[in-house]
Write a protein that holds these residues in place. Structure first.
Motif, PDB file in Angstrom:
ATOM      1  N   THR A 112      -6.570  13.314   0.651  1.00 43.65           N
ATOM      2  CA  THR A 112      -7.266  12.243   1.352  1.00 43.65           C
ATOM      3  C   THR A 112      -7.577  11.114   0.369  1.00 43.65           C
ATOM      4  N   LEU A 113      -7.867   9.948   0.918  1.00 46.40           N
ATOM      5  CA  LEU A 113      -8.207   8.805   0.079  1.00 46.40           C
ATOM      6  C   LEU A 113      -9.427   9.114  -0.783  1.00 46.40           C
ATOM      7  N   GLN A 114     -10.440   9.755  -0.207  1.00 46.08           N
ATOM      8  CA  GLN A 114     -11.645  10.028  -0.979  1.00 46.08           C
ATOM      9  C   GLN A 114     -11.350  10.926  -2.169  1.00 46.08           C
ATOM     10  N   GLN A 115     -10.475  11.924  -2.009  1.00 46.30           N
ATOM     11  CA  GLN A 115     -10.132  12.792  -3.126  1.00 46.30           C
ATOM     12  C   GLN A 115      -9.504  11.996  -4.265  1.00 46.30           C
ATOM     13  N   GLY A 116      -8.715  10.987  -3.922  1.00 46.23           N
ATOM     14  CA  GLY A 116      -8.133  10.147  -4.956  1.00 46.23           C
ATOM     15  C   GLY A 116      -9.159   9.276  -5.639  1.00 46.23           C
ATOM     16  N   LEU A 117     -10.194   8.874  -4.902  1.00 44.15           N
ATOM     17  CA  LEU A 117     -11.210   7.976  -5.449  1.00 44.15           C
ATOM     18  C   LEU A 117     -12.287   8.725  -6.225  1.00 44.15           C
ATOM     19  N   VAL A 159      -2.181   3.171 -16.046  1.00 45.59           N
ATOM     20  CA  VAL A 159      -0.993   3.588 -15.303  1.00 45.59           C
ATOM     21  C   VAL A 159      -1.383   4.781 -14.438  1.00 45.59           C
ATOM     22  N   LEU A 160      -1.162   4.638 -13.140  1.00 46.98           N
ATOM     23  CA  LEU A 160      -1.483   5.693 -12.180  1.00 46.98           C
ATOM     24  C   LEU A 160      -0.201   6.174 -11.522  1.00 46.98           C
ATOM     25  N   LEU A 161       0.058   7.461 -11.603  1.00 51.46           N
ATOM     26  CA  LEU A 161       1.214   8.082 -10.949  1.00 51.46           C
ATOM     27  C   LEU A 161       0.737   8.793  -9.690  1.00 51.46           C
ATOM     28  N   VAL A 162       1.129   8.272  -8.535  1.00 51.39           N
ATOM     29  CA  VAL A 162       0.851   8.924  -7.251  1.00 51.39           C
ATOM     30  C   VAL A 162       2.134   9.661  -6.874  1.00 51.39           C
ATOM     31  N   ASP A 163       2.147  10.946  -7.168  1.00 44.39           N
ATOM     32  CA  ASP A 163       3.389  11.723  -7.106  1.00 44.39           C
ATOM     33  C   ASP A 163       3.639  12.285  -5.711  1.00 44.39           C
ATOM     34  N   GLU A 164       4.834  11.993  -5.170  1.00 41.15           N
ATOM     35  CA  GLU A 164       5.313  12.508  -3.886  1.00 41.15           C
ATOM     36  C   GLU A 164       4.427  12.060  -2.731  1.00 41.15           C
ATOM     37  N   ILE A 165       4.258  10.756  -2.618  1.00 39.41           N
ATOM     38  CA  ILE A 165       3.447  10.177  -1.550  1.00 39.41           C
ATOM     39  C   ILE A 165       4.036  10.504  -0.175  1.00 39.41           C
ATOM     40  N   ASP A 166       5.333  10.807  -0.121  1.00 40.46           N
ATOM     41  CA  ASP A 166       5.957  11.130   1.174  1.00 40.46           C
ATOM     42  C   ASP A 166       5.522  12.493   1.709  1.00 40.46           C
ATOM     43  N   LYS A 167       4.835  13.282   0.885  1.00 37.79           N
ATOM     44  CA  LYS A 167       4.318  14.570   1.357  1.00 37.79           C
ATOM     45  C   LYS A 167       2.916  14.445   1.956  1.00 37.79           C
ATOM     46  N   SER A 168       2.380  13.241   1.976  1.00 39.37           N
ATOM     47  CA  SER A 168       1.007  13.049   2.422  1.00 39.37           C
ATOM     48  C   SER A 168       0.877  13.140   3.929  1.00 39.37           C
ATOM     49  N   ASP A 169      -0.374  13.280   4.372  1.00 38.01           N
ATOM     50  CA  ASP A 169      -0.680  13.136   5.787  1.00 38.01           C
ATOM     51  C   ASP A 169      -0.251  11.745   6.237  1.00 38.01           C
ATOM     52  N   ILE A 170       0.074  11.607   7.516  1.00 35.71           N
ATOM     53  CA  ILE A 170       0.621  10.354   8.023  1.00 35.71           C
ATOM     54  C   ILE A 170      -0.324   9.170   7.830  1.00 35.71           C
ATOM     55  N   ASP A 171      -1.640   9.431   7.717  1.00 33.80           N
ATOM     56  CA  ASP A 171      -2.614   8.342   7.622  1.00 33.80           C
ATOM     57  C   ASP A 171      -2.850   7.842   6.203  1.00 33.80           C
ATOM     58  N   LEU A 172      -2.480   8.622   5.183  1.00 40.56           N
ATOM     59  CA  LEU A 172      -2.853   8.241   3.825  1.00 40.56           C
ATOM     60  C   LEU A 172      -2.273   6.894   3.387  1.00 40.56           C
ATOM     61  N   PRO A 173      -0.980   6.600   3.614  1.00 40.28           N
ATOM     62  CA  PRO A 173      -0.479   5.279   3.191  1.00 40.28           C
ATOM     63  C   PRO A 173      -1.283   4.125   3.784  1.00 40.28           C
TER      64      PRO A 173
END
Length: 321
Positions: A112-117, A159-173
């Motif tokens: 989720t976005l909050q986990q990233g923040l 530098v931030l690596l957001v790895d495999e964003i295509d595996k995310s829930d549909i709402d995260l992008p």
């Protein structure tokens, strides 16, 4: 090709060229009240991927796109087959431009976005309160996530690596759009407090980050590298805010350069047969470049037949027949 504008040059030699990066476009300029220092010369990740990054081979198109993202202060969305070097690109840029450790956010369907923040251990705080009779300072129970740390007010971009964003829930992008656009976010647990300033631990081992009035705003927009294996499409609004780079599978010439960078030029001539075998097998299904490197290394270390090694380590990842 005009290369004078390149900040990231792909030479694999660390330098201070980031100082030549001009001011951002007016619509991508961020302001912050304080610099947050970080160790520019520290390891490039939690597992210290400095050595592999030192051998990363970037072609001119890749270098162009990295610099485009740097100049425009936009995320870089990197697509391509597994094993083409999408993730390692982030470490290579961080190493060359001396931008410190890479902040890595491995995305899953539960992210989720909050986990990233940031993360807030409310249960731990309640438990401590029950034991001692009073709650500890809230900063003890908060920790910034990799995205939240990258958006702290550093003078130089992280530098931030957001790895495999295509595996995310549909709402995260879509959830990321506002954060990427504004370069700031709120921590509601702090906004409700009377204290104007609180220091919170970052995702890495750097110095605590000062949070004022419950909000953090970047000073230098981070270089955000989002990787995707192409398992899903992204909404147009998300793509519009990204610089898009597709990394093709390397051909024979680039594979030879990769072998030379990792294992030395002497191995290039001896690995010609393995490179040919790798390319032929790749026609039948996905192969990752590190599988070729494994085979070349084993051939030099063991003297075992190259044909036998190809059978051992060049297994198709997603065979089509």
């Amino acid at each position: 090709m005009n290369k004078d504008w390149w900040i990231y040059t792909g030479t694999r030699q660390p330098h201070d060229g980031i100082a030549r990066l001009p001011e951002p476009p007016p619509w991508r300029a961020f302001a912050s009240e304080e610099d947050t220092p970080f160790d520019r010369d520290g390891p490039t990740g939690p597992h210290n991927r400095l050595k592999p990054a030192a051998a990363y081979e970037a072609d001119n198109h890749t270098i162009d796109m990295v610099n485009t993202a740097l100049y425009l202060r936009r995320p870089l969305l990197v697509t391509g087959d597994p094993g083409v070097g999408k993730s390692m690109l982030a470490y290579a840029v961080a190493r060359e431009l001396r931008l410190g450790s890479v902040l890595r956010w491995p995305v899953t369907s539960q992210s989720t976005l909050q986990q990233g923040l940031y993360r807030y251990d409310a249960i731990g705080r309640v438990g401590d309160s029950n034991l001692s009779g009073q709650a500890g300072e809230i900063s003890r129970y908060l920790r910034l996530g990799p995205l939240g740390t990258a958006l702290a007010p550093f003078r130089l971009p992280r530098v931030l690596l957001v790895d495999e964003i295509d595996k995310s829930d549909i709402d995260l992008p879509n959830d990321l759009l506002d954060v990427f656009e504004e370069g700031e976010y709120e921590i509601p647990e702090l906004s409700r407090l009377a204290e104007d300033e609180v220091r919170i631990r970052p995702a890495d081992e750097g110095q605590p980050v000062l949070v004022r009035h419950g909000r953090l705003r970047c000073r230098a927009f981070p270089l955000v590298v989002l990787t995707s294996n192409g398992e899903r499409a992204f909404p147009p609004a998300f793509l519009r805010r990204c610089v898009q780079l597709d990394l093709p599978a390397p051909g024979a010439e680039r594979l030879s350069a990769i072998v030379a960078a990792h294992l030395g030029t002497a191995e290039v001539g001896r690995s010609a047969e393995l490179i040919d075998t790798f390319l032929a097998r790749r026609e039948l299904g996905d192969l990752a470049t590190d599988q070729l490197l494994n085979a070349v290394y084993l051939a030099g270390a063991t003297g075992v037949s190259r044909a036998h090694l190809a059978e051992l380590v060049m297994k198709n990842l997603n065979p089509t027949i």
